[in-house]
Enzyme design. Structure first.
Site, PDB file in Angstrom:
ATOM      1  N   TYR A  32       0.564  -0.988  -0.026  1.00 41.55           N
ATOM      2  CA  TYR A  32      -0.224  -0.028   0.307  1.00 41.55           C
ATOM      3  C   TYR A  32       1.155   1.215   0.007  1.00 41.55           C
ATOM      4  O   TYR A  32       2.067   0.911  -0.249  1.00 41.55           O
ATOM      5  CB  TYR A  32      -0.492   0.406   1.102  1.00 41.55           C
ATOM      6  CG  TYR A  32      -0.247   0.417   2.283  1.00 41.55           C
ATOM      7  CD1 TYR A  32       0.468  -0.507   2.810  1.00 41.55           C
ATOM      8  CD2 TYR A  32      -1.115   1.628   3.600  1.00 41.55           C
ATOM      9  CE1 TYR A  32       0.735  -0.088   4.184  1.00 41.55           C
ATOM     10  CE2 TYR A  32       0.083   1.806   4.137  1.00 41.55           C
ATOM     11  CZ  TYR A  32       0.894   1.021   4.846  1.00 41.55           C
ATOM     12  OH  TYR A  32       1.424   1.264   6.375  1.00 41.55           O
ATOM     13  N   LYS A 148       6.606  -1.689   2.829  1.00 44.85           N
ATOM     14  CA  LYS A 148       5.381  -1.476   2.536  1.00 44.85           C
ATOM     15  C   LYS A 148       3.795  -2.147   2.531  1.00 44.85           C
ATOM     16  O   LYS A 148       3.123  -1.530   1.308  1.00 44.85           O
ATOM     17  CB  LYS A 148       5.049   0.432   2.049  1.00 44.85           C
ATOM     18  CG  LYS A 148       4.005   0.639   3.515  1.00 44.85           C
ATOM     19  CD  LYS A 148       4.684   3.003   2.651  1.00 44.85           C
ATOM     20  CE  LYS A 148       3.341   3.528   3.058  1.00 44.85           C
ATOM     21  NZ  LYS A 148       3.096   3.822   5.132  1.00 44.85           N
ATOM     22  N   GLU A 180      11.366   3.167  14.656  1.00 42.59           N
ATOM     23  CA  GLU A 180      10.940   4.032  14.958  1.00 42.59           C
ATOM     24  C   GLU A 180       8.870   3.571  15.177  1.00 42.59           C
ATOM     25  O   GLU A 180       9.214   3.557  16.715  1.00 42.59           O
ATOM     26  CB  GLU A 180      10.664   3.633  12.842  1.00 42.59           C
ATOM     27  CG  GLU A 180       9.862   2.353  12.347  1.00 42.59           C
ATOM     28  CD  GLU A 180       9.726   2.153  11.147  1.00 42.59           C
ATOM     29  OE1 GLU A 180       9.292   3.166  10.123  1.00 42.59           O
ATOM     30  OE2 GLU A 180       9.397   0.967  10.605  1.00 42.59           O
ATOM     31  N   LEU A 204      10.436   1.398   7.751  1.00 41.00           N
ATOM     32  CA  LEU A 204      10.305   2.064   7.007  1.00 41.00           C
ATOM     33  C   LEU A 204      11.224   2.932   5.844  1.00 41.00           C
ATOM     34  O   LEU A 204      11.240   4.184   7.137  1.00 41.00           O
ATOM     35  CB  LEU A 204       9.181   1.856   7.157  1.00 41.00           C
ATOM     36  CG  LEU A 204       7.952   2.347   5.190  1.00 41.00           C
ATOM     37  CD1 LEU A 204       7.466   1.163   4.371  1.00 41.00           C
ATOM     38  CD2 LEU A 204       6.871   3.757   5.728  1.00 41.00           C
TER      39      LEU A 204
HETATM   40  N1  PDD Z   1       3.076   5.040   7.804  1.00 39.28           N
HETATM   41  N2  PDD Z   1       7.331   3.972   9.658  1.00 39.28           N
HETATM   42  C1  PDD Z   1       6.106   3.642   8.930  1.00 39.28           C
HETATM   43  C2  PDD Z   1       6.261   1.844   9.798  1.00 39.28           C
HETATM   44  C3  PDD Z   1       5.126   3.575   8.482  1.00 39.28           C
HETATM   45  O1  PDD Z   1       3.593   3.110   8.508  1.00 39.28           O
HETATM   46  C4  PDD Z   1       4.657   5.206   8.395  1.00 39.28           C
HETATM   47  C5  PDD Z   1       4.045   5.351   6.891  1.00 39.28           C
HETATM   48  C6  PDD Z   1       5.903   5.709   8.437  1.00 39.28           C
HETATM   49  C7  PDD Z   1       5.924   7.024   7.402  1.00 39.28           C
HETATM   50  O2  PDD Z   1       6.211   7.310   5.927  1.00 39.28           O
HETATM   51  P1  PDD Z   1       5.502   8.762   5.529  1.00 39.28           P
HETATM   52  O3  PDD Z   1       6.410   9.320   5.133  1.00 39.28           O
HETATM   53  O4  PDD Z   1       6.059   7.939   4.195  1.00 39.28           O
HETATM   54  O5  PDD Z   1       4.422   8.338   5.552  1.00 39.28           O
HETATM   55  C8  PDD Z   1       7.153   5.096   8.488  1.00 39.28           C
HETATM   56  C9  PDD Z   1       1.721   5.290   6.752  1.00 39.28           C
HETATM   57  C10 PDD Z   1       1.165   7.294   6.562  1.00 39.28           C
HETATM   58  C11 PDD Z   1      -0.140   4.370   6.944  1.00 39.28           C
HETATM   59  O6  PDD Z   1       0.057   3.132   7.508  1.00 39.28           O
HETATM   60  O7  PDD Z   1      -1.193   4.730   7.266  1.00 39.28           O
END
Ligand code: PDD
Length: 287
Positions: A32, A148, A180, A204
């Protein structure tokens, strides 16, 4: 009523249906992406698509997502979000519908592509300036946290642990390292230096994380990409999470203890101010 995209069609959400044999439903076999749009304009859409492509390649899902760029734009239009301060598009691609087997379905099985757009409500500035709270939770994810994947059970349990503790974020800890958040990346500030875990397979590679690093460089703040020992968090000055649906979220209490002075610190504020500028949004005078 919201309009969603499913396998080539725009449909009312209520009318969109996915087979019970979808491998996303049966096996969490998919990826996703979540991309933000500010005032109807996507922010770093190319970077989100590039991460999506690399996830599809890693999982060997044969699908070219390029046509979905236009779908993203149309979802913002069709859902009346062009004027919206912040909106997100959620996109999910699974390995498709097939009789359940652990191994891949027959060649030619079409991936299932689903996307929706919605408004995103960021916390008020008063709330932001008070700061947020987090708890540490063991990281129980697989060894490819850089993909992801829609298989989010450990993240779901970690996020619920935060809700159960009455706090905002869950900080994932593995082998004594603070990696994280359950849905965001982690940054610590120590002696004016910004520290974050390196972009390995254990986290991630957040798009917002890379913006944080660029902003820090532009503000003359040194950045160290290195593992953060969980004990180090007792002596740091500031802590914040970053992510698409987090933006910049300063944590002032961790596991019920104050972080640094227990107040939102100057580096978090400077970075958030620069981030607001980057996304073309007004900067509150209190910030
Ligand atoms: N989550 N780490 C994890 C485990 C995440 O699921 C996410 C993002 C991030 C930050 O990534 P970015 O800056 O590209 O959004 C880091 C999304 C937003 C979600 O699961 O809804």
């Amino acid at each position: 009523m919201s309009t969603v995209y499913l396998n080539g069609e725009f449909l009312p959400k209520e009318g969109a249906q996915v087979s019970v044999e979808d491998r996303g439903f049966l096996l969490s076999d998919g990826v996703y992406e979540v991309t933000p749009a500010y005032g109807g304009e996507f922010f770093l859409l190319r970077q989100h698509f590039s991460r999506l492509r690399s996830g599809l390649d890693s999982l060997r899902i044969d699908y070219d997502p390029e046509e979905l760029v236009e779908v993203h734009r149309k979802l913002i239009d069709k859902n009346g979000l062009t004027e919206s301060e912040v909106a997100i598009v959620y996109l999910q691609i699974t390995r498709g519908v097939a009789e359940r087997t652990h191994y891949f379905p027959p060649a030619g099985t079409a991936p299932t592509v689903y996307a929706f757009a919605k408004k995103f409500q960021r916390p008020s500035m008063e709330c932001w300036l008070e700061g947020f709270e987090a708890v540490t939770v063991p990281d129980r994810r697989w060894s490819r946290a850089d993909i992801k994947s829609i298989s989010l059970l450990p993240n779901v349990l970690a996020a619920q642990a935060a809700v159960d503790a009455g706090v905002d974020d869950a900080l994932l800890v593995k082998n004594g390292i603070a990696l994280e958040g359950a849905q965001n990346n982690l940054f610590a500030v120590k002696g004016g230096v910004l520290v974050t875990h390196p972009a390995t397979q254990e986290i991630l590679h957040g798009i917002t994380r890379s913006v944080m690093i660029e902003i820090a460089h532009s503000l003359g703040i040194s950045v160290q990409e290195r593992p953060i020992q969980v004990e180090e968090l007792e002596t740091i000055d500031e802590l914040f999470f970053s992510g698409t649906t987090t933006e910049v979220r300063p944590t002032v209490r961790l596991d019920s203890k104050p972080v640094g002075s227990g107040e939102v610190g100057p580096v978090s504020k400077a970075i958030y101010r620069a981030f607001r500028k980057e996304i073309g949004q007004p900067i509150d005078q209190d910030l």
